[in-house]
Design a protein around this motif. Structure first.
Motif, short mmCIF file in Angstrom:
data_model
loop_
_atom_site.label_atom_id
_atom_site.label_comp_id
_atom_site.label_asym_id
_atom_site.label_seq_id
_atom_site.Cartn_x
_atom_site.Cartn_y
_atom_site.Cartn_z
N TYR A 135 0.84 -1.21 0.00
CA TYR A 135 0.00 0.00 0.00
C TYR A 135 0.87 1.26 0.00
CZ TYR A 135 -2.66 3.76 2.27
OH TYR A 135 -3.22 4.98 2.60
N LEU A 136 1.88 1.30 0.85
CA LEU A 136 2.75 2.48 0.94
C LEU A 136 3.56 2.68 -0.34
CD1 LEU A 136 4.02 2.01 4.62
CD2 LEU A 136 2.36 3.69 3.80
N LYS A 137 4.09 1.60 -0.89
CA LYS A 137 4.89 1.72 -2.10
C LYS A 137 4.03 2.14 -3.29
CE LYS A 137 8.80 -1.14 -0.77
NZ LYS A 137 9.67 -2.29 -1.08
N ASP A 138 2.78 1.68 -3.33
CA ASP A 138 1.87 2.10 -4.41
C ASP A 138 1.61 3.61 -4.36
OD1 ASP A 138 1.68 -0.44 -5.38
OD2 ASP A 138 -0.25 -0.89 -4.44
N LYS A 139 1.75 4.19 -3.17
CA LYS A 139 1.58 5.63 -3.01
C LYS A 139 2.89 6.40 -3.20
CE LYS A 139 -2.56 5.85 -0.16
NZ LYS A 139 -3.23 6.77 -1.11
N GLY A 140 3.94 5.66 -3.56
CA GLY A 140 5.22 6.30 -3.80
C GLY A 140 5.98 6.64 -2.54
N LEU A 141 5.66 5.98 -1.43
CA LEU A 141 6.32 6.26 -0.16
C LEU A 141 7.42 5.23 0.09
CD1 LEU A 141 3.06 6.99 1.84
CD2 LEU A 141 4.71 8.68 1.03
N PRO A 142 8.66 5.67 0.31
CA PRO A 142 9.80 4.74 0.45
C PRO A 142 9.88 4.13 1.85
CG PRO A 142 10.58 6.99 0.65
CD PRO A 142 9.09 7.08 0.35
N ALA A 143 8.87 3.39 2.23
CA ALA A 143 8.84 2.79 3.57
C ALA A 143 9.46 1.40 3.55
CB ALA A 143 7.40 2.70 4.06
N GLU A 144 10.13 1.06 4.63
CA GLU A 144 10.73 -0.27 4.75
C GLU A 144 10.27 -0.92 6.06
OE1 GLU A 144 12.41 -1.81 2.59
OE2 GLU A 144 13.10 -0.26 1.20
N PRO A 145 9.99 -2.21 6.05
CA PRO A 145 9.68 -2.91 7.30
C PRO A 145 10.93 -3.04 8.15
CG PRO A 145 9.84 -4.47 5.51
CD PRO A 145 9.95 -3.10 4.89
N TYR A 146 10.77 -3.17 9.45
CA TYR A 146 11.93 -3.30 10.33
C TYR A 146 11.79 -4.53 11.21
CZ TYR A 146 8.99 -1.37 14.09
OH TYR A 146 7.99 -1.17 15.00
N TRP A 147 12.88 -4.91 11.83
CA TRP A 147 12.86 -6.00 12.80
C TRP A 147 13.91 -5.73 13.85
CZ3 TRP A 147 15.85 -11.04 12.69
CH2 TRP A 147 17.13 -10.88 12.14
N TYR A 148 13.90 -6.53 14.93
CA TYR A 148 14.89 -6.43 16.00
C TYR A 148 15.85 -7.61 15.85
CZ TYR A 148 11.43 -3.33 18.18
OH TYR A 148 10.55 -2.32 18.45
N GLN A 149 17.05 -7.33 15.36
CA GLN A 149 18.00 -8.41 15.11
C GLN A 149 18.57 -8.98 16.40
OE1 GLN A 149 21.51 -7.30 12.87
NE2 GLN A 149 21.77 -9.35 12.07
N ASP A 150 18.72 -8.14 17.45
CA ASP A 150 19.36 -8.62 18.67
C ASP A 150 18.47 -9.58 19.45
OD1 ASP A 150 17.54 -6.66 19.34
OD2 ASP A 150 18.90 -5.51 20.63
N TYR A 151 17.20 -9.29 19.54
CA TYR A 151 16.25 -10.18 20.23
C TYR A 151 15.00 -10.35 19.36
CZ TYR A 151 19.15 -9.55 24.38
OH TYR A 151 20.19 -9.53 25.26
N PRO A 152 15.12 -11.12 18.28
CA PRO A 152 13.98 -11.28 17.37
C PRO A 152 12.86 -12.09 18.02
CG PRO A 152 15.76 -12.77 16.77
CD PRO A 152 16.30 -11.88 17.84
N GLY A 153 11.64 -11.75 17.65
CA GLY A 153 10.49 -12.50 18.14
C GLY A 153 10.43 -13.88 17.51
N ARG A 154 9.56 -14.68 18.04
CA ARG A 154 9.46 -16.07 17.60
C ARG A 154 9.20 -16.19 16.10
NH1 ARG A 154 4.92 -20.41 19.87
NH2 ARG A 154 5.59 -22.19 18.59
N PHE A 155 8.36 -15.31 15.57
CA PHE A 155 7.99 -15.40 14.17
C PHE A 155 8.66 -14.31 13.32
CE2 PHE A 155 4.34 -17.10 16.59
CZ PHE A 155 4.37 -18.40 16.11
N ALA A 156 9.65 -13.63 13.90
CA ALA A 156 10.31 -12.55 13.17
C ALA A 156 11.17 -13.11 12.04
CB ALA A 156 11.18 -11.74 14.11
N LYS A 157 11.30 -12.32 11.00
CA LYS A 157 12.19 -12.68 9.90
C LYS A 157 13.06 -11.48 9.58
CE LYS A 157 8.97 -11.36 6.23
NZ LYS A 157 8.32 -11.78 4.97
N PRO A 158 14.26 -11.71 9.08
CA PRO A 158 15.16 -10.59 8.77
C PRO A 158 14.54 -9.61 7.78
CG PRO A 158 16.35 -12.68 8.72
CD PRO A 158 14.89 -13.03 8.83
N GLU A 159 14.73 -8.32 8.08
CA GLU A 159 14.25 -7.26 7.21
C GLU A 159 15.41 -6.33 6.87
OE1 GLU A 159 11.44 -7.28 5.88
OE2 GLU A 159 10.04 -8.36 7.17
N VAL A 160 15.18 -5.42 5.96
CA VAL A 160 16.23 -4.49 5.53
C VAL A 160 16.70 -3.62 6.69
CG1 VAL A 160 16.73 -2.51 4.04
CG2 VAL A 160 15.40 -4.45 3.16
#
Length: 216
Positions: A50-75
């Motif tokens: 949705y954000l990219k379709d609007k031309g907004l340069p948004a990126e998902p984030y994550w916590y690399q040091d203490y990732p949640g159970r279902f977390a996956k690496p993000e940019v």
């Protein structure tokens, strides 16, 4: 910061959107912006699309040091930016508050009992700070002063002039990081109490845990 429709609604007092802007006012103008969207995504992927379709340069984030159970690496690894937080200069509200010469800000209340200490233990902890010459100044939900209970601007000013912040894993712990170096934030937690990734990261960054509390 982009907010979905749900992130703008609700809250303990039904004022979540107002609270967002109150937090924003703590920061220098032009450094943080909120973009409000009348859209509620089904999942993270549809939100980013949705954000990219609007031309907004948004990126998902994550916590690399203490990732949640279902977390996956993000940019974007957001935990990297939480380890060295530039301190804010608080608005001078000295005319509104009668603060002691030497004090610590204190906040014990939490939405979860597992994150805080029993009442008698809290009293014993604060007695140790009094012995060192620091008067406890309560902020947050248990504060008697309305300004230190309801106004983030006034709480921020009180924190900026305090020697230490004493408290638990809560929203005010994060606020303390805006005004104190990590080593001056003293956190307390039951021996077998819940430890969130926020608390673990805070300890990694130099916060002290249970300085005046021994949970046997």
């Amino acid at each position: 910061m982009h907010l979905t429709k749900r992130k703008q609604e609700g809250g303990q007092y039904g004022n979540k959107l107002e609270s967002w802007f109150e937090v924003l006012d703590l920061f220098p103008k032009g450094h943080v912006e909120l973009m409000l969207h009348d859209f509620e995504p089904e999942d993270e992927r549809s939100w980013i699309s949705y954000l990219k379709d609007k031309g907004l340069p948004a990126e998902p984030y994550w916590y690399q040091d203490y990732p949640g159970r279902f977390a996956k690496p993000e940019v974007l690894d957001i935990s990297h930016y939480l380890k060295n937080i530039p301190l804010l200069e608080a608005e001078d509200l000295s005319g509104d508050l009668d603060l002691p010469d030497q004090y610590v800000t204190v906040q014990w209340d939490s939405n979860e009992d597992a994150r805080t200490l029993p009442l008698e233990s809290r009293k014993a902890v604060l007695d140790e700070y009094r012995k060192s010459g620091y008067k406890p100044v309560i902020v947050g939900g248990e504060a008697e002063n309305p300004a230190l209970k309801n106004s983030l601007r006034h709480i921020g000013y009180a924190m900026s002039k305090a020697r230490f912040h004493v408290g638990v894993d809560s929203a005010f712990m994060h606020m303390a990081f805006l005004y104190f170096p990590h080593q001056d934030v003293h956190l307390y937690n039951k021996k077998n109490g819940f430890q969130s990734h926020h608390l673990r990261r805070a300890l990694d960054c130099g916060c002290m845990l249970n300085l005046h509390y021994d949970d046997i």
